[in-house]
Enzyme design. Structure first.
Site, PDB file in Angstrom:
ATOM      1  N   CYS A  68      28.811  24.085  39.832  1.00  9.53           N
ATOM      2  CA  CYS A  68      29.681  24.764  40.806  1.00  9.53           C
ATOM      3  C   CYS A  68      31.106  24.199  40.826  1.00  9.53           C
ATOM      4  O   CYS A  68      31.965  24.720  41.537  1.00  9.53           O
ATOM      5  CB  CYS A  68      29.063  24.700  42.206  1.00  9.53           C
ATOM      6  SG  CYS A  68      29.039  23.031  42.888  1.00  9.53           S
ATOM      7  N   TYR A  72      -8.998  -9.741   4.927  1.00 10.06           N
ATOM      8  CA  TYR A  72      -9.577  -8.503   4.388  1.00 10.06           C
ATOM      9  C   TYR A  72      -9.673  -8.477   2.869  1.00 10.06           C
ATOM     10  O   TYR A  72      -9.979  -7.444   2.288  1.00 10.06           O
ATOM     11  CB  TYR A  72      -8.801  -7.277   4.870  1.00 10.06           C
ATOM     12  CG  TYR A  72      -7.285  -7.379   4.795  1.00 10.06           C
ATOM     13  CD1 TYR A  72      -6.630  -7.406   3.571  1.00 10.06           C
ATOM     14  CD2 TYR A  72      -6.527  -7.434   5.962  1.00 10.06           C
ATOM     15  CE1 TYR A  72      -5.253  -7.504   3.509  1.00 10.06           C
ATOM     16  CE2 TYR A  72      -5.139  -7.523   5.909  1.00 10.06           C
ATOM     17  CZ  TYR A  72      -4.514  -7.566   4.686  1.00 10.06           C
ATOM     18  OH  TYR A  72      -3.151  -7.660   4.622  1.00 10.06           O
ATOM     19  N   CYS A  91      25.476  24.819  46.139  1.00 14.34           N
ATOM     20  CA  CYS A  91      25.549  24.774  44.670  1.00 14.34           C
ATOM     21  C   CYS A  91      24.326  25.523  44.119  1.00 14.34           C
ATOM     22  O   CYS A  91      23.190  25.216  44.483  1.00 14.34           O
ATOM     23  CB  CYS A  91      25.540  23.318  44.206  1.00 14.34           C
ATOM     24  SG  CYS A  91      25.291  23.148  42.434  1.00 14.34           S
ATOM     25  N   LEU A 125       0.846  -1.197   0.000  1.00 11.54           N
ATOM     26  CA  LEU A 125       0.000   0.000   0.000  1.00 11.54           C
ATOM     27  C   LEU A 125       0.877   1.240   0.000  1.00 11.54           C
ATOM     28  O   LEU A 125       1.947   1.242   0.616  1.00 11.54           O
ATOM     29  CB  LEU A 125      -0.863   0.038   1.268  1.00 11.54           C
ATOM     30  CG  LEU A 125      -1.979  -0.994   1.390  1.00 11.54           C
ATOM     31  CD1 LEU A 125      -2.508  -1.017   2.821  1.00 11.54           C
ATOM     32  CD2 LEU A 125      -3.108  -0.666   0.423  1.00 11.54           C
ATOM     33  N   GLU A 152     -10.768   0.782   7.223  1.00 11.20           N
ATOM     34  CA  GLU A 152     -10.513  -0.370   8.091  1.00 11.20           C
ATOM     35  C   GLU A 152      -9.175  -0.187   8.811  1.00 11.20           C
ATOM     36  O   GLU A 152      -8.415   0.728   8.474  1.00 11.20           O
ATOM     37  CB  GLU A 152     -10.507  -1.657   7.252  1.00 11.20           C
ATOM     38  CG  GLU A 152      -9.560  -1.592   6.074  1.00 11.20           C
ATOM     39  CD  GLU A 152      -9.810  -2.698   5.042  1.00 11.20           C
ATOM     40  OE1 GLU A 152     -10.702  -2.508   4.197  1.00 11.20           O
ATOM     41  OE2 GLU A 152      -9.118  -3.716   5.098  1.00 11.20           O
ATOM     42  N   LYS A 203      -5.325  -0.920   9.858  1.00 13.59           N
ATOM     43  CA  LYS A 203      -4.136  -1.498   9.234  1.00 13.59           C
ATOM     44  C   LYS A 203      -3.462  -2.332  10.315  1.00 13.59           C
ATOM     45  O   LYS A 203      -2.904  -1.788  11.282  1.00 13.59           O
ATOM     46  CB  LYS A 203      -3.204  -0.388   8.738  1.00 13.59           C
ATOM     47  CG  LYS A 203      -2.018  -0.942   7.971  1.00 13.59           C
ATOM     48  CD  LYS A 203      -1.288   0.164   7.247  1.00 13.59           C
ATOM     49  CE  LYS A 203      -0.260  -0.344   6.269  1.00 13.59           C
ATOM     50  NZ  LYS A 203       0.635  -1.359   6.735  1.00 13.59           N
ATOM     51  N   LYS A 254      -0.849   6.238   8.027  1.00 15.83           N
ATOM     52  CA  LYS A 254      -0.031   5.729   9.132  1.00 15.83           C
ATOM     53  C   LYS A 254      -0.152   6.629  10.356  1.00 15.83           C
ATOM     54  O   LYS A 254      -0.025   7.850  10.249  1.00 15.83           O
ATOM     55  CB  LYS A 254       1.444   5.669   8.700  1.00 15.83           C
ATOM     56  CG  LYS A 254       1.723   4.710   7.556  1.00 15.83           C
ATOM     57  CD  LYS A 254       1.512   3.249   7.927  1.00 15.83           C
ATOM     58  CE  LYS A 254       2.675   2.585   8.569  1.00 15.83           C
ATOM     59  NZ  LYS A 254       3.795   2.269   7.779  1.00 15.83           N
ATOM     60  N   ASP A 300      -0.810  -4.541  12.153  1.00 12.21           N
ATOM     61  CA  ASP A 300       0.650  -4.560  12.088  1.00 12.21           C
ATOM     62  C   ASP A 300       1.149  -5.988  12.278  1.00 12.21           C
ATOM     63  O   ASP A 300       1.531  -6.395  13.370  1.00 12.21           O
ATOM     64  CB  ASP A 300       1.230  -3.629  13.160  1.00 12.21           C
ATOM     65  CG  ASP A 300       2.677  -3.290  12.868  1.00 12.21           C
ATOM     66  OD1 ASP A 300       3.159  -3.616  11.766  1.00 12.21           O
ATOM     67  OD2 ASP A 300       3.333  -2.697  13.746  1.00 12.21           O
ATOM     68  N   CYS A 345      26.165  16.082  43.640  1.00 14.61           N
ATOM     69  CA  CYS A 345      26.992  17.232  43.992  1.00 14.61           C
ATOM     70  C   CYS A 345      26.819  17.459  45.489  1.00 14.61           C
ATOM     71  O   CYS A 345      25.704  17.694  45.953  1.00 14.61           O
ATOM     72  CB  CYS A 345      26.548  18.463  43.214  1.00 14.61           C
ATOM     73  SG  CYS A 345      27.334  19.971  43.841  1.00 14.61           S
ATOM     74  N   CYS A 365      30.915  18.895  39.462  1.00 14.11           N
ATOM     75  CA  CYS A 365      29.573  19.433  39.220  1.00 14.11           C
ATOM     76  C   CYS A 365      29.628  20.438  38.068  1.00 14.11           C
ATOM     77  O   CYS A 365      30.443  21.356  38.087  1.00 14.11           O
ATOM     78  CB  CYS A 365      29.058  20.107  40.485  1.00 14.11           C
ATOM     79  SG  CYS A 365      27.504  20.975  40.223  1.00 14.11           S
TER      80      CYS A 365
HETATM   81  S1  IVH Z   1      -4.779  -4.297   1.702  1.00 15.03           S
HETATM   82  C1  IVH Z   1      -3.972  -4.826  -2.484  1.00 15.03           C
HETATM   83  N1  IVH Z   1      -5.697  -4.019   4.140  1.00 15.03           N
HETATM   84  O1  IVH Z   1      -0.223  -3.640   5.027  1.00 15.03           O
HETATM   85  C2  IVH Z   1      -4.202  -4.524  -1.090  1.00 15.03           C
HETATM   86  N2  IVH Z   1      -3.398  -4.445   3.860  1.00 15.03           N
HETATM   87  O2  IVH Z   1       1.616  -1.812   3.781  1.00 15.03           O
HETATM   88  C3  IVH Z   1      -3.016  -4.660  -0.258  1.00 15.03           C
HETATM   89  N3  IVH Z   1      -2.159  -4.610   5.947  1.00 15.03           N
HETATM   90  O3  IVH Z   1       0.980  -5.902   2.669  1.00 15.03           O
HETATM   91  C4  IVH Z   1      -3.240  -4.910   1.130  1.00 15.03           C
HETATM   92  N4  IVH Z   1      -3.869  -4.295   7.299  1.00 15.03           N
HETATM   93  O4  IVH Z   1       0.328  -6.779   5.012  1.00 15.03           O
HETATM   94  C5  IVH Z   1      -4.614  -4.250   3.383  1.00 15.03           C
HETATM   95  N5  IVH Z   1      -6.651  -3.793   6.262  1.00 15.03           N
HETATM   96  C6  IVH Z   1      -5.582  -4.010   5.496  1.00 15.03           C
HETATM   97  C7  IVH Z   1      -4.321  -4.225   6.033  1.00 15.03           C
HETATM   98  C8  IVH Z   1      -3.243  -4.440   5.187  1.00 15.03           C
HETATM   99  C9  IVH Z   1      -2.567  -4.534   7.218  1.00 15.03           C
HETATM  100  C10 IVH Z   1      -0.764  -4.823   5.529  1.00 15.03           C
HETATM  101  C11 IVH Z   1      -0.571  -5.867   4.477  1.00 15.03           C
HETATM  102  C12 IVH Z   1       0.062  -5.122   3.340  1.00 15.03           C
HETATM  103  C13 IVH Z   1       0.706  -3.983   4.036  1.00 15.03           C
HETATM  104  C14 IVH Z   1       0.977  -2.817   3.118  1.00 15.03           C
END
Ligand code: IVH
Length: 669
Positions: free
Chosen positions: A407, A222, A427, A82, A113, A115, A310, A117, A422, A404
Site C-alpha cells: 500500500c 568395513y 492495507c 566410491l 551397508e 555409508k 547418496k 559420514d 505496515c 509497504c
Molecule cells: S568402502 C574400496 N564402505 O566413503 C572400498 N566406504 O566415498 C572403498 N565410507 O573413502 C570404501 N562408509 O571413507 C566403504 N561402508 C563403507 C563406507 C565407506 C563410508 C567412505 C570411505 C570412502 C568414501 C568414498
C-alpha cells in the site's frame, strides 16, 4: 566459452572445493553439485583427450594432503573412493554392469551397508599390536595419525588374536558427543563445528592427542586388506571376522540379491538412519563374493564391485536471485528469498524464509550470493548461510524497505523489536491476511472462502471486515451469478458460514487474531476467562497471574481490547450468534515450566523468536527481557554473546541449548 577454457575452469573449481572440503573441513557446495561438476569435466575430457592430464581431479581421489602437519605414508594397497549414485535406476545399471563383466559366472549376491559420514582410516596391527594408523590422503599417500588413533577407545591397542593385519574403516564423531562438544564451545564463546564430519576431521588432525582423547571419536571397520589370507570368502564374512578379532562394525551388513530388495532396504534406512548415533550420508552396495572383486577390478578412483547410494542432502546450495517483501495479517514485513530452483529433501524449492531484515544483516546475505538452504524440521525451507568464499564482487546489498510494498505506507519499527511493520489498518495485504486467518482450520473453519474469493468479495464490497462474512447471505443471488461460483458452491459456502456459529469459544477467540495469541493461548484464555466479558475486564496483572501468560501476551491482549474498532467487531460477532462463552475445558496439565523464567539469546535454528517464546509460555514459563538474578533459564542459540557472559557471571542461571529445550518440549507435546 571454449572447451579448453571450461575444462580449465572446472579443474580449478573442483580443486578449490576439494581443498575447502578435505583440508579446511568446509563444504562450499553439496555432494550432488560437486559430482555434477566432476561428471561434466569427465565428459569433456573423454571427448577431448588432447586436454586430458593425469593430475586432473578426474584421475585422483579427493585429498587432505595439502598443508598437512603429519608425516606421509604410502599405502601398501591404494585406498579407493566410491562412485556415487542417487537413484535406484543407477543401482540397477550398476548391477547390470556387474552381471555383464561377470559374464557366465553365477550371479553374485550383494551386501548393503551404511555409508558413514566421517573419514576413512587404515589401521595396521603387527602380531596383534596396533602399530600404525593412516588417513586416506590422496588414496596413494596418507597422513600418519597413529598417536591420535591410540586415543580412540573403539580402536583397541591389541587384537584378540596375535595376527598381522591391515583393516580399514571410518572414523566418526558420535552425534551425542558432537552436540556436547558444541554446547561447550558455545558456552566458551568458541566457534561451533558445522557438523560431526567436520568435527571428526578437525579432531583427528589435532596435534595434541589429549584433545583427541577428550572428544570421544569412534571407529567402525568395513574392510580387511587381503581378506583371502584369513580365509574370508565373502564380504559378509569379513564383518564377522572383524568382530572376532575385537574390532567394531556397524552391525548393518545385509545380504541381498534383487534390485527390489535393495530398493526396499535403502528406503528403510533412509528413515531408520535417524536413530543411529553417527551420521550417514547414504548406503554402500558391494558385491559379496570376494573372488569376483578381482574379475571386476577398479577404475582409477573406485572399485567396480561397489557403489555408494547418496541420500538427498539436507542442505543444498543455490543462488539467491532476489528478495520479496511479504506483508502478513499483523502488518509484519517478512523477507522471502527468491531462489534458483533446487531440490531439497525430495521437493523443488524456489522460495525460502528469511524471517526479518536483521537476519539478512546478521547472516551477511547479498543478492546474487550462493546460499545454503535447508528444510527446518523438514517443512519450511530456510536460508542457512551465504557462501562468502564464492562471491564474485557482483553481489548486491539488500536494502530494507521503507514503505509497504503493497500500500506504500511508510513502515514502522517498534522500539527494541526487529520487525518492520505496515501501520496502515486498511492495507490490502493485512485485510486479506485477517480474512485468511479468521476462516482458517484452527479458527472458524469456513470452507469456500479462499484467497481469490475473498479478493473478489472485497472488490465487490460484500466484505469489509470479518463480520461481513455473516451477512454474505444477503448477497446470495449476486454471488450465484458470479463467474465460477454457481448455486451449489454458494449454498455450500453459506452452510459452512452458518455452521461456524457452533465453533467453541476458544476458536472464536483465536479467530479474532490477537497478536501473540495462537491456538494454545486461545485455549488457555478461554479456559481461564470462561467468557469474553470476563476476559475484557481482566487487568494486565490479572492476565499475568494466569499460568502460561507472559508479559508479551498480556500486553498484546490489553492493547487489542483497547481498540474501539476491535470491540465493535466483537459486539457484531456476538450479535450474529457466535460463541463468546464456554465451559471450562481441560486444565493445562503440562505446566513443566511453572513459575520459571526464561530468556532466549543467540541465533536459533529450530524455532523462530516468537515461536520459542510461545512454547515457553505454553508450558507455564515466563519470558523475561534481560539477564538478572530473577532469571532461571537462559536458552542459547549459536553465537550467543554478552547475555551468555552475564548469565555465567551471575552463576545461578541454568544455561541450556536450543536443542535441549527442544527435546524437553517435544517430549511433552
Ligand atoms: S568402502 C574400496 N564402505 O566413503 C572400498 N566406504 O566415498 C572403498 N565410507 O573413502 C570404501 N562408509 O571413507 C566403504 N561402508 C563403507 C563406507 C565407506 C563410508 C567412505 C570411505 C570412502 C568414501 C568414498
Amino acid at each position: 566459452m571454449k572447451k579448453e577454457e571450461r575444462i580449465k575452469e572446472l579443474r580449478e573449481l573442483i580443486e578449490k572445493y576439494s581443498y575447502y572440503y578435505y583440508t579446511l573441513n568446509e563444504s562450499l557446495i553439496s555432494d550432488v553439485e560437486f559430482d555434477k561438476l566432476l561428471k561434466e569435466l569427465e565428459d569433456l575430457e573423454k571427448v577431448n583427450p588432447q586436454y586430458s592430464m593425469f593430475d586432473s581431479p578426474t584421475m585422483q581421489v579427493g585429498s587432505s594432503l595439502k598443508n598437512t602437519k603429519f608425516s606421509k605414508v604410502t599405502h601398501k594397497e591404494k585406498m579407493l573412493s566410491l562412485s556415487n549414485s542417487y537413484n535406484i535406476g543407477e543401482i540397477e545399471d550398476f548391477i547390470k554392469r556387474v552381471d555383464k563383466l561377470l559374464e557366465n559366472r553365477k550371479k553374485p549376491s550383494y551386501v548393503l551397508e551404511v555409508k558413514l559420514d566421517g573419514l576413512s582410516i587404515s589401521v595396521t596391527y603387527k602380531d596383534g599390536k596396533l602399530v600404525q594408523g593412516v588417513t586416506r590422503g590422496d588414496g596413494v599417500i596418507g597422513e600418519d595419525v597413529t598417536e591420535n588413533i591410540l586415543q580412540i577407545q573403539s580402536i583397541p591397542k591389541f587384537l584378540k588374536e596375535k595376527i598381522d593385519i591391515e583393516v580399514r574403516g571410518e572414523i566418526v564423531l558420535p552425534i551425542s558427543k558432537f552436540q556436547k562438544i558444541n554446547e561447550k564451545r558455545l558456552a566458551n564463546g568458541e566457534e561451533i563445528f558445522a557438523n560431526p564430519r567436520n568435527a571428526a576431521s578437525g579432531t583427528l588432525r589435532q596435534l595434541d592427542p589429549e584433545i583427541v582423547k577428550e572428544r570421544g571419536l569412534d571407529c567402525y571397520f568395513y574392510f580387511v586388506v587381503g581378506g583371502e589370507k584369513y580365509g574370508i570368502k565373502t564380504h559378509r564374512e569379513a564383518f564377522d571376522f572383524i568382530e572376532k578379532i575385537g574390532l567394531k562394525t556397524t552391525g548393518i551388513d545385509e545380504v541381498l540379491t534383487s534390485v527390489e530388495e535393495i530398493d526396499k532396504r535403502i528406503e528403510y534406512w533412509k528413515d531408520a538412519r535417524e536413530k543411529l548415533d553417527y551420521e550417514t550420508d547414504g548406503m554402500v552396495l558391494k558385491v559379496n563374493e570376494i573372488e569376483y572383486w578381482e574379475v571386476l577390478g577398479n577404475t582409477t578412483k573406485s572399485p567396480r564391485w561397489a557403489i555408494a547410494y547418496k541420500f538427498p542432502a539436507k542442505q543444498v546450495s543455490t543462488k539467491l536471485l532476489g528478495i520479496t517483501w511479504q506483508v502478513g495479517r499483523t502488518g509484519k514485513i517478512t523477507p522471502v528469498a527468491e531462489l534458483e530452483e533446487v531440490e531439497v529433501s525430495g521437493s523443488r524449492v524456489k522460495r525460502a524464509s528469511l524471517h526479518n531484515f536483521d537476519e539478512i544483516v546478521r547472516k551477511d546475505i547479498k543478492i546474487g550470493d550462493k546460499v545454503f538452504i535447508e528444510k527446518a524440521a523438514e517443512i519450511i525451507p530456510q536460508v542457512v548461510k551465504s557462501i562468502k568464499e564464492l562471491r564474485t564482487g557482483e553481489e548486491q546489498e539488500v536494502l530494507a524497505p521503507t514503505t509497504c510494498p503493497i500500500c506504500g505506507t511508510t513502515l514502522e519499527k517498534e522500539e527494541g523489536l526487529v520487525d518492520l511493520k505496515c501501520p496502515n489498518p486498511s492495507c490490502p495485504a493485512k485485510v486479506q491476511g485477517r480474512f485468511e486467518y479468521f476462516v482458517s482450520r484452527d479458527g472458524m473453519n469456513i470452507i469456500g472462502l479462499g484467497q481469490k474469493i475473498v479478493e473478489r468479495f472485497l472488490e465487490l464490497g460484500y466484505l469489509n471486515d470479518v463480520t461481513d462474512i455473516y451477512r454474505l447471505s444477503e448477497h446470495r443471488e449476486e454471488m450465484e451469478g458470479l463467474e465460477k461460483m454457481g448455486k451449489k458452491s454458494v449454498e455450500n459456502l453459506l452452510n459452512s458460514i452458518e455452521e461456524s456459529k457452533q465453533r467453541e469459544y476458544s476458536k472464536v477467540l483465536y479467530s479474532l487474531g490477537i497478536p501473540e495469541v495462537g491456538k494454545f493461548m486461545a485455549n488457555l484464555l478461554a479456559d481461564e476467562s470462561g467468557n469474553i466479558d470476563r476476559l475484557l475486564e481482566m487487568t494486565r496483572d490479572e492476565l499475568l497471574m494466569i499460568n502460561g501468560v507472559g508479559e508479551k501476551v498480556a500486553d498484546s491482549i490489553i492493547n487489542f481490547f483497547a481498540s474501539e474498532e476491535n470491540l465493535e467487531i466483537i459486539e457484531k460477532l456476538k450479535g450474529f450468534g457466535l460463541n463468546f462463552s464456554g465451559e471450562k475445558q481441560s486444565k493445562v496439565e503440562k505446566n513443566v515450566f511453572e513459575g520459571k523464567t526464561f530468556l532466549v539469546t543467540g541465533k536459533l535454528t529450530k524455532f523462530t523468536r516468537e515461536g520459542i517464546k510461545e512454547e515457553i509460555e505454553k508450558f507455564g514459563g515466563k519470558n523475561l527481557s534481560a539477564v538478572s538474578k530473577n532469571l532461571d533459564y537462559l536458552i542459547v542459540g549459536e553465537k550467543a554473546g554478552s547475555k551468555l557472559k552475564k548469565a555465567q557471571e551471575i552463576g545461578t542461571i541454568k544455561i541450556i541449548t536450543e536443542d535441549e529445550f527442544f527435546n524437553i518440549v517435544s517430549e511433552k507435546e
